[in-house]
Design an enzyme around this catalytic site. Structure first.
Site, PDB file in Angstrom:
ATOM      1  N   CYS A  83       0.828  -1.207   0.000  1.00 46.84           N
ATOM      2  CA  CYS A  83       0.000   0.000   0.000  1.00 46.84           C
ATOM      3  C   CYS A  83       0.867   1.265   0.000  1.00 46.84           C
ATOM      4  O   CYS A  83       1.541   1.568   0.990  1.00 46.84           O
ATOM      5  CB  CYS A  83      -0.903  -0.037   1.241  1.00 46.84           C
ATOM      6  N   CYS A 110       0.019   3.767   2.733  1.00 44.74           N
ATOM      7  CA  CYS A 110       0.501   3.280   4.031  1.00 44.74           C
ATOM      8  C   CYS A 110       1.974   3.639   4.214  1.00 44.74           C
ATOM      9  O   CYS A 110       2.380   4.098   5.280  1.00 44.74           O
ATOM     10  CB  CYS A 110       0.349   1.758   4.135  1.00 44.74           C
TER      11      CYS A 110
END
Length: 155
Positions: A68, A71
């Protein structure tokens, strides 16, 4: 449970910081509060209670994934917030791919998902990445409003 070596932001001394403790980590040389960062996963599922739910300070849980991009972008901001809140907040990072039971337990449907736990109770939740000032404001609001302000303090 593993410990982490953390440099003191005040004097630079390297300190071993345990994943769980009764009190908050302090520098062995100058006694300044140390940032408290811990990785947790399903392998430590039984220890998650000790690491996050029984922590003596509120816990910022970062539920993230290695694939991600948002993230990875928000992670340094969370670590800076943990350093700014040394002694008042513990950051626990959980890779949802490596910890599907914890992801299910917290109902993660998007990453990153951020939680603030106070004695095991979710007092704030945010899905998605945000800029550092927004994260700081969200965390401040969560700390100010949690459980009647038992342990209030600004970030």
């Amino acid at each position: 449970m593993a410990s982490r070596i953390v440099p003191c932001p005040t004097c630079g001394q390297r300190n071993r910081v345990p994943a769980a403790a009764v009190g908050t980590p302090r520098c062995g040389r100058c006694r300044a509060a140390l940032p408290w960062l811990v990785d947790a996963g399903d392998a430590d599922f039984a220890d998650f209670a000790e690491v996050a739910e029984q922590a003596p300070v509120p816990v910022l849980v970062d539920l993230w994934a290695t694939w991600c991009g948002p993230c990875r972008a928000v992670s340094p901001a969370l670590e800076r917030l943990a350093a700014a809140c040394a002694g008042r907040v513990k950051l626990v990072k959980v890779d949802v791919d490596a910890a599907p039971r914890l992801a299910r337990r917290f109902g993660v449907q998007a990453v990153p998902t951020l939680l603030v736990l106070d004695r095991g109770e979710v007092v704030a939740r945010q899905a998605g990445a945000a800029p550092e000032p927004a994260l700081r404001a969200w965390l401040e609001g969560a700390l100010a409003s949690r459980a009647g302000g038992r342990r209030s303090g600004r970030v």
